[in-house]
Design a protein around this motif. Sequence first.
Motif, short mmCIF file in Angstrom:
data_model
loop_
_atom_site.label_atom_id
_atom_site.label_comp_id
_atom_site.label_asym_id
_atom_site.label_seq_id
_atom_site.Cartn_x
_atom_site.Cartn_y
_atom_site.Cartn_z
N THR A 172 -19.72 11.28 -11.67
CA THR A 172 -20.04 10.96 -10.27
C THR A 172 -18.75 10.65 -9.51
O THR A 172 -17.71 10.36 -10.10
N TYR A 173 -18.84 10.71 -8.18
CA TYR A 173 -17.68 10.41 -7.34
C TYR A 173 -17.52 8.90 -7.14
O TYR A 173 -18.51 8.17 -7.03
N ALA A 174 -16.28 8.46 -7.10
CA ALA A 174 -15.94 7.07 -6.79
C ALA A 174 -14.74 7.10 -5.85
O ALA A 174 -14.05 8.12 -5.73
N ALA A 175 -14.47 5.99 -5.18
CA ALA A 175 -13.35 5.95 -4.24
C ALA A 175 -12.71 4.57 -4.20
O ALA A 175 -13.37 3.55 -4.43
N CYS A 176 -11.42 4.57 -3.92
CA CYS A 176 -10.67 3.34 -3.67
C CYS A 176 -10.01 3.48 -2.31
O CYS A 176 -9.32 4.47 -2.04
N LEU A 177 -10.21 2.50 -1.44
CA LEU A 177 -9.65 2.50 -0.09
C LEU A 177 -8.68 1.33 0.05
O LEU A 177 -9.06 0.19 -0.20
N ARG A 178 -7.45 1.60 0.43
CA ARG A 178 -6.45 0.56 0.65
C ARG A 178 -6.32 0.32 2.16
O ARG A 178 -5.99 1.23 2.92
N ALA A 179 -6.59 -0.91 2.60
CA ALA A 179 -6.46 -1.26 4.01
C ALA A 179 -4.99 -1.38 4.37
O ALA A 179 -4.22 -2.07 3.69
N LEU A 180 -4.58 -0.70 5.44
CA LEU A 180 -3.16 -0.65 5.79
C LEU A 180 -2.83 -1.47 7.03
O LEU A 180 -1.68 -1.62 7.40
N GLY A 181 -3.84 -1.98 7.68
CA GLY A 181 -3.57 -2.77 8.88
C GLY A 181 -3.51 -1.87 10.10
O GLY A 181 -3.22 -0.68 10.02
N ASN A 182 -3.77 -2.45 11.25
CA ASN A 182 -3.83 -1.68 12.48
C ASN A 182 -2.48 -1.65 13.19
O ASN A 182 -2.24 -0.84 14.05
N SER A 183 -1.61 -2.58 12.82
CA SER A 183 -0.30 -2.64 13.46
C SER A 183 0.78 -2.75 12.40
O SER A 183 0.53 -3.21 11.29
N ILE A 184 1.98 -2.34 12.77
CA ILE A 184 3.11 -2.36 11.84
C ILE A 184 3.75 -3.73 11.90
O ILE A 184 4.16 -4.19 12.98
N PRO A 185 3.87 -4.44 10.77
CA PRO A 185 4.46 -5.78 10.80
C PRO A 185 5.97 -5.72 11.05
O PRO A 185 6.62 -4.70 10.76
N SER A 186 6.52 -6.79 11.58
CA SER A 186 7.96 -6.87 11.78
C SER A 186 8.61 -7.36 10.50
O SER A 186 7.96 -7.95 9.63
N LEU A 187 9.92 -7.12 10.36
CA LEU A 187 10.66 -7.61 9.20
C LEU A 187 10.56 -9.13 9.11
O LEU A 187 10.42 -9.70 8.03
N LYS A 188 10.60 -9.78 10.27
CA LYS A 188 10.54 -11.26 10.31
C LYS A 188 9.20 -11.76 9.81
O LYS A 188 9.12 -12.72 9.03
N SER A 189 8.10 -11.10 10.23
CA SER A 189 6.77 -11.57 9.83
C SER A 189 6.53 -11.41 8.33
O SER A 189 5.73 -12.13 7.75
N LEU A 190 7.24 -10.47 7.70
CA LEU A 190 7.11 -10.28 6.25
C LEU A 190 7.96 -11.28 5.47
O LEU A 190 7.86 -11.35 4.25
N GLY A 191 8.82 -12.02 6.18
CA GLY A 191 9.67 -13.00 5.51
C GLY A 191 10.77 -12.36 4.68
O GLY A 191 11.25 -12.95 3.72
N LEU A 192 11.19 -11.15 5.06
CA LEU A 192 12.23 -10.45 4.31
C LEU A 192 13.61 -11.01 4.65
O LEU A 192 13.86 -11.40 5.79
N PRO A 193 14.52 -11.04 3.68
CA PRO A 193 15.86 -11.59 3.94
C PRO A 193 16.63 -10.74 4.95
O PRO A 193 16.34 -9.54 5.11
#
Length: 365
Positions: free
Chosen positions: A93-114
């Motif tokens: 049978t068929y199965a599926a996996c869906l990954r939510a990607l968000g509606n907007s692109i996060p900023s580097l600052k919001s991700l807490g990246l160095p």
Amino acid sequence: MAVIIEDLMSQLVRDGGSDLHISAGLPPYGRFNGQLRPLQDEPLSEEGCNKLIFSMLNNSQRKQLEQTWELDCAYGLKGVARFRVNVYRQRGTYAACLRALGNSIPSLKSLGLPPIVEEMSLMPKGLILVTGPTGSGKTTTLAAMLEHINQTRTEHILTIEDPIEFAYKPVKSVIHQRQLNDDTRSFANALKAALREDPDVILVGELRDLETIQLAITAAETGHLVFGTLHTSSAAQTVDRMVDVFPPSQQTQIRVQLSSSLVAVFAQTLCKRHNPSPGQFGRVMAQEIMINTPATANLIREGKTAQLYSQIQTGGQLSMQTLEKALGDLVLTNQVTMDEALLKTSRPEELKRLVTQLSRSAATP
């Protein structure tokens, strides 16, 4: 009452989930902060499961699925999120996996990246790799870096993806996005064509094979800034993986090319956050950072990748850090438990030593 795929997607995003699993005989499951839980009590029938899956697909996608029994595509739910969709067969049978990607692109600052991540995105040319296991946020990190370029520089950005995961809106840059099977037949074909399309920045969704890796290195050597991903867990492993794809007769040449074109490797993983506050993301990122210095380039060129770890250890002034240092900092700031950090490292003794050392330093007045 029949379940509608859009309702499940909305419920997942509303509750802060990352993945949605659909299969016959089980209720729909969502992944929340790394843990799976059912979204309803009622299991899906085979007919109901197929309706949910096929409602997301166009005619050509349905045809491809029926021929190959596997499909990668994207699906956008307006006002909610875009989803990366993988459909497959299991037990007939068929199965599926869906990954939510968000509606907007996060900023580097919001991700807490160095800050070094932003610095690297300002490089005029070279190869920048973001690596890590599935679900470690590679796509999101790259999207934030590309969006920073889009917001600050006038460049031609060309992406080759399978599928397109974030839809960019041109601000200062001109952006073209190509999707595998819809806009191009292969990563390699698209990369060959890209060199004739006047790009400044190229994103290759995944460096999957010898030809794609060779073309990405060539593009970086010829004055383009190239971003790519690999499923490797450390900087040293990343270099080995790229070289080992090639036959022994070509490996020396590839090491030379890689040593001169590589700019940085960001090897990342997501850890379960300890006692997250209400509304706070339940996972936190730890990154190993390797910057390609003359000393690093020399080790790559000579095939001494086993020594890259100690080079990263001593490169703190250049913003380099080992994964163990990143994990140790998260443990000391009580963002991650020691048990969780130990699950994410391949060097548990080094992590314990670092945490002990950092604890003593913090306790010394």
